[in-house]
Design a protein around this motif. Sequence first.
Motif, mmCIF file in Angstrom:
data_model
loop_
_atom_site.group_PDB
_atom_site.id
_atom_site.type_symbol
_atom_site.label_atom_id
_atom_site.label_comp_id
_atom_site.label_asym_id
_atom_site.label_seq_id
_atom_site.Cartn_x
_atom_site.Cartn_y
_atom_site.Cartn_z
ATOM 1 N N TYR A 1 0.822 -1.214 0.000
ATOM 2 C CA TYR A 1 0.000 0.000 0.000
ATOM 3 C C TYR A 1 0.854 1.261 0.000
ATOM 4 O O TYR A 1 0.362 2.354 -0.281
ATOM 5 C CB TYR A 1 -0.940 0.009 1.211
ATOM 6 N N ASP A 2 2.155 1.139 0.324
ATOM 7 C CA ASP A 2 3.050 2.291 0.421
ATOM 8 C C ASP A 2 3.621 2.606 -0.965
ATOM 9 O O ASP A 2 4.424 1.833 -1.505
ATOM 10 C CB ASP A 2 4.172 1.974 1.417
ATOM 11 N N SER A 3 3.217 3.740 -1.532
ATOM 12 C CA SER A 3 3.634 4.065 -2.898
ATOM 13 C C SER A 3 5.135 4.308 -3.002
ATOM 14 O O SER A 3 5.763 3.958 -4.009
ATOM 15 C CB SER A 3 2.864 5.287 -3.410
ATOM 16 N N ASN A 4 5.745 4.911 -1.972
ATOM 17 C CA ASN A 4 7.194 5.130 -2.001
ATOM 18 C C ASN A 4 7.944 3.807 -2.005
ATOM 19 O O ASN A 4 8.897 3.616 -2.768
ATOM 20 C CB ASN A 4 7.630 5.967 -0.793
ATOM 21 N N ALA A 5 7.500 2.881 -1.155
ATOM 22 C CA ALA A 5 8.146 1.571 -1.092
ATOM 23 C C ALA A 5 8.004 0.844 -2.424
ATOM 24 O O ALA A 5 8.944 0.183 -2.889
ATOM 25 C CB ALA A 5 7.542 0.732 0.039
ATOM 26 N N CYS A 6 6.846 0.976 -3.060
ATOM 27 C CA CYS A 6 6.638 0.312 -4.351
ATOM 28 C C CYS A 6 7.551 0.881 -5.429
ATOM 29 O O CYS A 6 8.073 0.147 -6.277
ATOM 30 C CB CYS A 6 5.177 0.427 -4.773
ATOM 31 N N LYS A 7 7.759 2.192 -5.409
ATOM 32 C CA LYS A 7 8.680 2.801 -6.379
ATOM 33 C C LYS A 7 10.114 2.320 -6.129
ATOM 34 O O LYS A 7 10.864 2.032 -7.060
ATOM 35 C CB LYS A 7 8.593 4.327 -6.300
ATOM 36 N N THR A 8 10.503 2.248 -4.840
ATOM 37 C CA THR A 8 11.831 1.736 -4.487
ATOM 38 C C THR A 8 11.988 0.306 -4.967
ATOM 39 O O THR A 8 12.999 -0.070 -5.573
ATOM 40 C CB THR A 8 12.055 1.816 -2.967
ATOM 41 N N PHE A 9 10.967 -0.525 -4.702
ATOM 42 C CA PHE A 9 10.976 -1.926 -5.108
ATOM 43 C C PHE A 9 11.085 -2.029 -6.635
ATOM 44 O O PHE A 9 11.908 -2.778 -7.164
ATOM 45 C CB PHE A 9 9.698 -2.601 -4.617
ATOM 46 N N GLY A 10 10.238 -1.267 -7.330
ATOM 47 C CA GLY A 10 10.249 -1.328 -8.788
ATOM 48 C C GLY A 10 11.598 -0.960 -9.377
ATOM 49 O O GLY A 10 12.113 -1.636 -10.273
ATOM 50 N N LEU A 11 12.195 0.113 -8.856
ATOM 51 C CA LEU A 11 13.478 0.578 -9.380
ATOM 52 C C LEU A 11 14.576 -0.452 -9.174
ATOM 53 O O LEU A 11 15.349 -0.754 -10.095
ATOM 54 C CB LEU A 11 13.860 1.896 -8.698
ATOM 55 N N ASN A 12 14.657 -1.008 -7.980
ATOM 56 C CA ASN A 12 15.794 -1.864 -7.625
ATOM 57 C C ASN A 12 15.603 -3.342 -7.965
ATOM 58 O O ASN A 12 16.577 -4.023 -8.283
ATOM 59 C CB ASN A 12 16.084 -1.728 -6.129
ATOM 60 N N ILE A 13 14.373 -3.821 -7.905
ATOM 61 C CA ILE A 13 14.129 -5.241 -8.178
ATOM 62 C C ILE A 13 13.771 -5.459 -9.648
ATOM 63 O O ILE A 13 14.171 -6.441 -10.258
ATOM 64 C CB ILE A 13 13.003 -5.789 -7.269
ATOM 65 N N CYS A 14 13.014 -4.504 -10.233
ATOM 66 C CA CYS A 14 12.522 -4.672 -11.605
ATOM 67 C C CYS A 14 13.235 -3.779 -12.619
ATOM 68 O O CYS A 14 13.083 -3.983 -13.826
ATOM 69 C CB CYS A 14 11.020 -4.382 -11.664
ATOM 70 N N GLY A 15 13.960 -2.754 -12.133
ATOM 71 C CA GLY A 15 14.654 -1.859 -13.045
ATOM 72 C C GLY A 15 13.846 -0.655 -13.484
ATOM 73 O O GLY A 15 14.315 0.156 -14.294
ATOM 74 N N ASP A 16 12.621 -0.508 -12.943
ATOM 75 C CA ASP A 16 11.759 0.615 -13.320
ATOM 76 C C ASP A 16 10.863 0.938 -12.137
ATOM 77 O O ASP A 16 10.111 0.073 -11.674
ATOM 78 C CB ASP A 16 10.909 0.238 -14.534
#
Length: 356
Positions: free
Chosen positions: A43-58
């Motif tokens: 539910y945390d949008s900041n955490a999701c952006k961090t996750f996307g950048l580092n785990i998925c590359g975007d």
Amino acid sequence: MKFLKGELFNGPGGLSLGAKNAGFVHPETGEEWKIEHLWSNDYDSNACKTFGLNICGDENDESVHVGPVENLPIGDKSILGDIDCFAFGFPCNDYSNVGEKKGLEGTFGPLYSYGVKVLKLYQPKFFVAENVGGLQSANEGNAFIKILTELEEAGYNLTPHLYKFEEYGIPQARHRIIIVGIRNDLYEKGIKFKVPAPTTLASTDYKTSRDAILEPPIPEDAPNHEMPKHTKKVQEMLSYIPAGENAWYLGIPEELRLNVKGARLSSIYKRLDPNRPAYTVTGSGGGGTHMYHWSENRALTNRERARLQTFPDDFVFLGSKEAVRKQIGMAVPPEGAKIVFNAILKTFAGIEVRVK
């Protein structure tokens, strides 16, 4: 051999980075064993952006679903594809020893049930669930029993264990319950997970906070490494607090002491002891709880806190300083998660694991 992973409550990606970095080439067959991210939710949008950048590359990767878990279309495989394994560090707020310990009666306590729902609908080969040590005692122990019962009823053989991460090379006294579940049909075929043995037995050999923060030095241009700012009074008070002590140290002059009545949290303005693992990194952000350097009169930077959590220096956290501090504190140490995931993969591959 590739396991596709789904995840709930993904946070910034501590569990996922551990899973991503786990894996090996089988010494006999030459086959590569690894875990790959397929979908996740928080539910945390900041955490999701961090996750996307580092785990998925975007940072805006569409496989990372932002929003309440209640709104996630669990079971719709056209949106959330089929998975081989599952991870969920379900919210710990209501189980933590710091706080009201509402357990199952709290707002966050019942959210584990969405993990159970995933297990029932997808039947992945294995899962990893993580929570604080206080889970064992919440609701007089009844919460833990209820959660374990429901996970078993979903069709899994369970191995719950309280991992003391300082025993596994993590520079932090962080104690967390990790439950590994192997699907019953696979367990009956001989895939039986056992807790991996600690890598560091003697407390004199634990990795210290000094080791983590100074070796190697953090590059000046490292992300999330902004120096904190303090009032002159706070800096002066810190100058009287020795390493390992806190705001209640008797050597602090009376005019600089905190005027606090009632309970006195030991973590308030507590300096690290450079010769021991750090005390537990938390996501709380109130005054005096940011973790303090053993010799410099300041709180740690977010990058220093991330080092204590074993995130690499090129792992970029997105959001405000406060949002980043929360993400780091709530995460699972990736190097600790990697040990658990490697032990699971070796169990499936038929490779012997040194066990506790």
